[in-house]
Scaffold this active site. Structure first.
Site, mmCIF file in Angstrom:
data_model
loop_
_atom_site.group_PDB
_atom_site.id
_atom_site.type_symbol
_atom_site.label_atom_id
_atom_site.label_comp_id
_atom_site.label_asym_id
_atom_site.label_seq_id
_atom_site.Cartn_x
_atom_site.Cartn_y
_atom_site.Cartn_z
ATOM 1 C CG ASN A 1 -2.034 -1.000 1.146
ATOM 2 O OD1 ASN A 1 -2.288 -1.574 0.097
ATOM 3 N ND2 ASN A 1 -2.709 -1.224 2.262
ATOM 4 N NE ARG B 1 -11.127 -0.798 0.987
ATOM 5 C CZ ARG B 1 -10.144 -0.260 0.252
ATOM 6 N NH1 ARG B 1 -8.934 -0.107 0.755
ATOM 7 N NH2 ARG B 1 -10.382 0.137 -0.984
ATOM 8 C CG HIS C 1 -14.290 2.252 -11.654
ATOM 9 N ND1 HIS C 1 -14.967 2.277 -10.451
ATOM 10 C CD2 HIS C 1 -13.131 1.600 -11.403
ATOM 11 C CE1 HIS C 1 -14.249 1.675 -9.521
ATOM 12 N NE2 HIS C 1 -13.138 1.249 -10.069
ATOM 13 C CE1 TYR D 1 -8.546 -6.973 -3.070
ATOM 14 C CE2 TYR D 1 -9.555 -5.637 -4.794
ATOM 15 C CZ TYR D 1 -8.433 -6.062 -4.114
ATOM 16 O OH TYR D 1 -7.204 -5.569 -4.462
ATOM 17 N NE ARG E 1 -2.738 5.814 -10.803
ATOM 18 C CZ ARG E 1 -3.570 6.737 -10.297
ATOM 19 N NH1 ARG E 1 -4.394 6.396 -9.333
ATOM 20 N NH2 ARG E 1 -3.582 7.966 -10.761
ATOM 21 C CG HIS F 1 -13.504 -3.403 -3.673
ATOM 22 N ND1 HIS F 1 -14.193 -3.614 -4.846
ATOM 23 C CD2 HIS F 1 -12.512 -2.530 -3.981
ATOM 24 C CE1 HIS F 1 -13.640 -2.914 -5.824
ATOM 25 N NE2 HIS F 1 -12.625 -2.249 -5.332
ATOM 26 N NE ARG G 1 -7.690 -2.147 -10.522
ATOM 27 C CZ ARG G 1 -6.812 -1.215 -10.857
ATOM 28 N NH1 ARG G 1 -5.811 -1.521 -11.654
ATOM 29 N NH2 ARG G 1 -6.929 0.025 -10.417
#
Length: 688
Positions: free
Chosen positions: A45, A564, A435, A468, A405, A592, A375
């Site tokens: 992270n 979160r 997204h 997640y 990203r 998530h 992703r």
């Protein structure tokens, strides 16, 4: 109250989140190896923080100083460095504590000076046959351009080659992408001891094997170091360049981008530090951090399972949604057509989504499939299904987000592979990331075309679906599927006007609808009607929405937040946010999913969304939130939210001080929300 008192800087709030991860490493109630893995998560992270948040701050400082303004960003930089330094000191202490605890459990992570004669012989053989082929020293001289050579976030050994009064320097890359970072050594007496060694220390032990015969030297000394680069890239638009070409070019820019952090072994000689700083063009804005002997602790995410079973989490087998297993259904489409299905990962298996897409790829009744990917997993079965569908004559459209990203390179690869297979691949317009988490299957049933839609909060990724928490709504409800179809039309033609009656779609109507729903809660509170707002988000930093929540609190609306990550809103400010309670949960799974709940005068509205409350998600990305129309499924989400807010084990307060205080249990029963949710879903998935 001054403006600066109303908001927490998002960078500091993000660091507070990562400190919650570090709390998990410190939590003695967690199994030992899981605690080591939390150290890896913290490190990973922090690397991303420097690539993205810190790099952005650095750019702001440069721009403000060029404009001659007094930069608030410079003051923030000092706060960040102070907070990171304090957390890193805690990290170092925790690491040493965990090493001792591992030794008490007969697990030994030894260094090159602790090897037995037998282990020394074994390591030289290992180096010769498995490692040497991946090692090529980079000699540092006047012509060496380290900015071009060094890879982002790789650990290197900086080596002194000493001959009399002359010192030359070289760099060795730790090839942890090719060879395991943790290497099990042959056991010694007693046999129950489990020795391991880090790849770094194998190279330290084998320095002579690397340099002998090529250099004359009296001594070799090695010190670890790591450099982190700015992760942003420039999309330079040219008339003849496709977005894929632009992204490929921009990724190459990232490989040689500006360094933003330089971490080096604390006892590295000052002369060597100076050489590396000069060669890496480290500026005064960069974070220069003296550290320990080891870097890239992110590899500890994959710390191996060794020792007793109680050193890792007790497994929670993923659950099947038994609705799909009923004998009356011939396939997944029959099940979804009869009623909406809600999956909640990682408690439910992701296999249901994979199987539905597999069935769609060869079902003669399926006419077309549309899906957007952000992703996907490395060996994605979803990609395979889309290719098989195209080969079977289906009309397949895959929207690939090239600007996801850290996944750009993988997505370029998938786009090329899909195109070669005959799939119609489209990309987002530059500056408008997609997204949303959608697919739409069109199926001929009698004289009708029936559409089946997926709207989710997480990616179509088999790996992250095990780690997640995310929702998938599968529906054949025409009110929703018709609007999912409109979203795909909007993606293909983003400048044509489009309207939605049910879905909340960024950048089309999300901000307007969210403001309207918050304002309705304010009006209801003022009229004495039931009111309330409950939000579960990854990040809450959009000032317009934060201010609207402050206004709601001031009007007597009770606001419950579970955030979160970053949270700019400050709860419990007198006269501002007295009615806002905010908590955060960090546990074995990464929280998530995004859920919005509005009391709506007693007729609760429940939304599942791909969007956090960040300006980019509301105004500059294509995001989709869906209302839950099925009362059963709505209640299921409400039950899960209630469990999360009842957590007495992993919940922390979000407050002005960024203290990460645990929510006190008091006289309440012990509730670890993620375990309780597993039990809740398991109770629902019982055979008839």
């Amino acid at each position: 109250m001054g403006q600066e008192k109303l908001y927490i800087e998002k960078e500091l709030s993000w660091l507070a989140f990562n400190e919650r991860v570090l709390q998990e490493a410190a939590d003695k109630s967690n199994p030992l190896i899981e605690r080591m893995r939390f150290l890896g998560i913290y490190s990973n992270n922090l690397d991303e923080f420097y690539k993205v948040r810190f790099a952005e701050l650095k750019r702001r400082i440069i721009i403000s100083e060029e404009q001659g303004s007094n930069s608030h960003s410079r003051h923030l930089l000092g706060k960040i460095q102070s907070r990171v330094l304090k957390a890193d000191q805690g990290f170092d202490g925790l690491y040493n504590e965990l090493l001792l605890e591992m030794a008490r459990n007969q697990i030994f992570l030894i260094n090159e000076r602790q090897l037995s004669v037998n282990q020394q012989s074994w390591l030289r053989h290992y180096f010769k046959h498995y490692l040497r082929q991946h090692i090529t020293p980079i000699l540092i001289n006047r012509e060496t351009d380290l900015v071009q050579f060094l890879k982002d976030d790789y650990t290197y050994l900086a080596v002194e080659i000493i001959r009399g009064d002359t010192i030359n320097y070289a760099l060795l890359e730790i090839p942890s992408d090719k060879v395991p970072r943790f290497v099990n050594l042959p056991p010694e007496t007693p046999r129950r001891r489990k020795p391991m060694i880090l790849l770094d220390n194998i190279l330290r032990y084998c320095l002579d094997d690397i340099f002998k015969g090529f250099f004359d030297y009296d001594a070799l000394n090695a010190y670890s170091m790591k450099m982190t680069r700015d992760a942003e890239y420039d999309l330079v638009h040219e008339m003849e360049s496709s977005l894929m070409e632009l992204m490929s070019s921009s990724l190459k820019q990232r490989l040689t981008a500006e360094p933003v952090r330089f971490v080096y072994q604390r006892d590295m000689p000052a002369a060597l530090v100076d050489v590396l700083r000069e060669k890496l063009t480290i500026s005064r804005y960069d974070s220069i951090v003296p550290g320990g002997r080891y870097h890239n602790f992110k590899d500890f995410i994959n710390f191996p399972n060794v020792g007793k079973a109680n050193l890792v989490n007790k497994p929670l087998p993923r659950l099947r949604h038994l609705w799909f297993d009923k004998e009356k259904f011939r396939n997944g489409f029959d099940a979804i057509r009869e009623r909406d299905v809600l999956l909640y990962y990682p408690y439910h298996t992701f296999e249901h989504v994979l199987e539905l897409l597999r069935q769609a790829s060869f079902d003669p009744s399926v006419l077309a499939i549309k899906i957007n990917i952000y992703r996907v997993a490395k060996d994605s079965r979803i990609i395979d299904s889309m290719i098989h569908a195209a080969h079977n004559g289906k009309k397949v459209t895959v929207v690939v987000e090239l600007q996801a990203r850290f996944d750009e390179e993988a997505n370029i690869h998938w786009a090329k592979r899909l195109t070669e297979a005959g799939v119609h691949v489209i990309f987002s317009a530059p500056g408008l990331k997609i997204h949303a988490k959608l697919f739409l299957i069109s199926r001929k049933e009698g004289d009708d075309v029936v559409r089946y839609a997926h709207i989710g909060t997480g990616n179509f990724n088999e790996k992250t679906a095990r780690l997640y928490t995310d929702y998938s709504l599968l529906t054949a409800d025409a009110r929703i599927t018709n609007e999912v179809r409109r979203v795909f039309n909007f993606i293909e033609n983003p400048y044509r006007p489009v309207t939605f009656d049910y879905l909340m779609v960024s950048p089309q109507n999300s901000r307007r609808l969210l403001y309207e729903m918050i304002d309705r809660e304010i009006a209801n509170a003022q009229q004495g009607l039931p009111s309330g707002i409950t939000l579960k988000l990854n990040n809450l930093v959009d000032k317009g929405l934060v201010d609207r929540l402050y206004a709601a609190s001031g009007s007597g609306v009770q606001v419950n937040l579970l955030v979160r990550g970053m949270c700019s809103l400050i709860p419990q400010l007198e006269g501002i946010s007295d009615n806002i309670r905010a908590i955060s949960i960090v546990d074995r799974y990464l929280e998530h999913d995004r859920v919005y709940i509005f009391e709506n005068g007693g007729d609760k509205q429940v939304w599942l969304s791909s969007a956090d409350w960040m300006t980019r998600n509301i105004d500059y990305r294509i995001e989709v939130a869906t209302p839950i129309l099925d009362p059963r499924l709505k209640q299921r989400v409400l039950d899960i939210i209630d469990i999360l807010f009842s957590d007495t084990v992993k919940a922390r307060f979000i407050d002005k001080e960024l203290s990460n205080r645990y929510v006190p249990r008091g006289n309440r029963r012990k509730v670890q929300a993620q375990l309780a949710i597993y039990d809740y879903i398991k109770s629902l998935e019982q055979p008839d």
